[in-house]
Design an enzyme around this catalytic site. Structure first.
Site, mmCIF file in Angstrom:
data_model
loop_
_atom_site.group_PDB
_atom_site.id
_atom_site.type_symbol
_atom_site.label_atom_id
_atom_site.label_comp_id
_atom_site.label_asym_id
_atom_site.label_seq_id
_atom_site.Cartn_x
_atom_site.Cartn_y
_atom_site.Cartn_z
ATOM 1 N N ASN A 9 66.484 11.511 88.633
ATOM 2 C CA ASN A 9 66.314 10.122 89.067
ATOM 3 C C ASN A 9 64.812 9.849 89.108
ATOM 4 O O ASN A 9 64.127 10.286 90.036
ATOM 5 C CB ASN A 9 66.954 9.960 90.466
ATOM 6 C CG ASN A 9 66.679 8.597 91.061
ATOM 7 O OD1 ASN A 9 66.188 7.691 90.392
ATOM 8 N ND2 ASN A 9 66.999 8.440 92.340
ATOM 9 N N LYS A 11 63.349 7.156 89.612
ATOM 10 C CA LYS A 11 63.011 6.073 90.549
ATOM 11 C C LYS A 11 62.051 5.101 89.851
ATOM 12 O O LYS A 11 62.130 4.952 88.639
ATOM 13 C CB LYS A 11 62.457 6.643 91.850
ATOM 14 C CG LYS A 11 63.401 7.706 92.436
ATOM 15 C CD LYS A 11 63.087 8.091 93.837
ATOM 16 C CE LYS A 11 64.091 9.154 94.299
ATOM 17 N NZ LYS A 11 63.876 9.568 95.688
ATOM 18 N N HIS A 95 72.352 4.908 96.277
ATOM 19 C CA HIS A 95 71.245 5.778 96.676
ATOM 20 C C HIS A 95 70.707 5.309 98.027
ATOM 21 O O HIS A 95 70.689 4.114 98.314
ATOM 22 C CB HIS A 95 70.140 5.736 95.608
ATOM 23 C CG HIS A 95 69.084 6.766 95.851
ATOM 24 N ND1 HIS A 95 68.076 6.578 96.760
ATOM 25 C CD2 HIS A 95 68.907 8.005 95.336
ATOM 26 C CE1 HIS A 95 67.312 7.672 96.787
ATOM 27 N NE2 HIS A 95 67.799 8.549 95.924
ATOM 28 N N GLU A 97 67.849 4.884 99.114
ATOM 29 C CA GLU A 97 66.770 3.879 99.050
ATOM 30 C C GLU A 97 67.356 2.487 98.839
ATOM 31 O O GLU A 97 66.835 1.496 99.355
ATOM 32 C CB GLU A 97 65.771 4.258 97.946
ATOM 33 C CG GLU A 97 64.883 5.425 98.381
ATOM 34 C CD GLU A 97 64.446 6.351 97.271
ATOM 35 O OE1 GLU A 97 64.474 5.963 96.084
ATOM 36 O OE2 GLU A 97 64.068 7.504 97.593
ATOM 37 N N GLU A 167 73.216 13.599 99.556
ATOM 38 C CA GLU A 167 71.759 13.546 99.686
ATOM 39 C C GLU A 167 71.385 13.208 101.129
ATOM 40 O O GLU A 167 71.342 12.036 101.502
ATOM 41 C CB GLU A 167 71.189 12.452 98.770
ATOM 42 C CG GLU A 167 71.432 12.693 97.300
ATOM 43 C CD GLU A 167 70.329 12.072 96.451
ATOM 44 O OE1 GLU A 167 69.743 12.794 95.656
ATOM 45 O OE2 GLU A 167 70.049 10.871 96.623
ATOM 46 N N GLY A 173 62.490 13.386 99.188
ATOM 47 C CA GLY A 173 61.056 13.142 99.023
ATOM 48 C C GLY A 173 60.210 13.709 100.150
ATOM 49 O O GLY A 173 59.024 13.397 100.268
HETATM 50 P P1 PGA Z 1 63.724 14.089 95.793
HETATM 51 O O1 PGA Z 1 64.707 12.826 95.650
HETATM 52 O O2 PGA Z 1 64.222 15.138 94.844
HETATM 53 O O3 PGA Z 1 62.363 13.548 95.442
HETATM 54 O O4 PGA Z 1 63.813 14.524 97.218
HETATM 55 C C1 PGA Z 1 66.085 13.000 95.443
HETATM 56 C C2 PGA Z 1 66.735 11.652 95.245
HETATM 57 O O5 PGA Z 1 66.308 10.690 95.886
HETATM 58 O O6 PGA Z 1 67.680 11.513 94.456
#
Ligand code: PGA
Length: 249
Positions: A9, A11, A95, A97, A167, A173
């Site tokens: 992903n 983003k 997701h 976010e 997740e 992150g």
């Molecule tokens: P990350 O994000 O690997 O940067 O922790 C995972 C995600 O948001 O799918």
């Protein structure tokens, strides 16, 4: 054996100049094709470019979001049929976010999941609790509530052509991944909840882990019995890291 999947992903990252060498390195690094399925999910605007670059390779294309409607007056949105038009196989739905920053509630996520299916896409449904929810002992109820919304909308049959990604929001992150045991516990819980409705679907459904997966911790996570791959954020922007994760799967 359940199929294994590693999905990157990206983003809202990457420029044309950054994407070209990244995709080139992935193509080189994944030739011959690994046993796990590999997908990348670039921002919408780069889907045609990345799709073209990936043609003839085993790397699948995915989108990061989809509108809950198929067409119409929804300014700024992108529909499932549009994503199919540009050869997407997967789409990330719900997701954290999207849930947090864009206030997508369980109902909207469930409608997006259903639109993804009717558009011929494989939804990657993200479930996960925040740190406050985990500390309050609410991980299971939160994940169950998020899952139930999708089951009510699409039925357990909807999960037959889908992927789930657990997740934990506190691991995304942050550099702080769930331990393999913590992740396994929630993955097994999710699979059990689905098995209550349909054991066959539960047994064949890939459940990915996402949240600070790196080359260094991927193998331990993927060794757990209910972890079938990963949804990778930050580490998917580095070809070396992402390839190490794909090899671990
Ligand atoms: P990350 O994000 O690997 O940067 O922790 C995972 C995600 O948001 O799918």
């Amino acid at each position: 054996m359940r199929p294994r999947l590693v999905a990157g992903n990206w983003k809202m990252n990457g420029t044309r100049a950054e994407i070209l060498p990244l995709v080139r390195s992935l193509k080189d690094g994944l030739n011959p094709a690994p046993r796990a399925e590999v997908a990348v999910c670039p921002p919408f605007i780069y889907l045609p470019l990345v799709g073209e670059l990936l043609e003839g390779t085993p790397i699948a294309l995915g989108a990061q979001d989809v509108c809950e409607e198929a067409a119409g007056a929804y300014t700024g949105e992108v529909s499932g049929p549009m994503l199919r038009d540009y050869h997407c196989r997967y789409v990330i739905v719900g997701h954290s976010e999207r849930r947090q920053v864009y206030r997508e509630d369980d109902g909207r996520v469930a409608r997006k999941f259903s639109q993804a299916l009717s558009g011929g896409l494989i939804p990657i449904l993200c479930l996960g609790e925040t740190l406050a929810e985990r500390e309050a002992g609410n991980t299971r109820p939160v994940v169950e509530r998020q899952l139930r919304a999708v089951l009510e909308q699409s039925g357990v049959a909807g999960l037959r052509a889908a992927v789930i990604a657990y997740e934990p929001v506190w691991a995304i992150g942050t550099g702080r991944n769930a331990t393999p045991a913590q992740a396994q516990e929630v993955h097994a819980f999710i699979r059990d909840r689905i098995a209550e409705r349909d054991p066959e679907t539960a047994a064949s459904l890939p459940i990915l882990y996402g949240g600070s997966v790196k080359g260094a911790n991927a193998a331990a996570l993927f060794a757990m019995p209910d972890i079938d791959g990963g949804l990778i954020g930050g580490a998917s922007l580095s070809a070396a890291e992402f390839l190490a994760i794909c090899r671990a799967a």
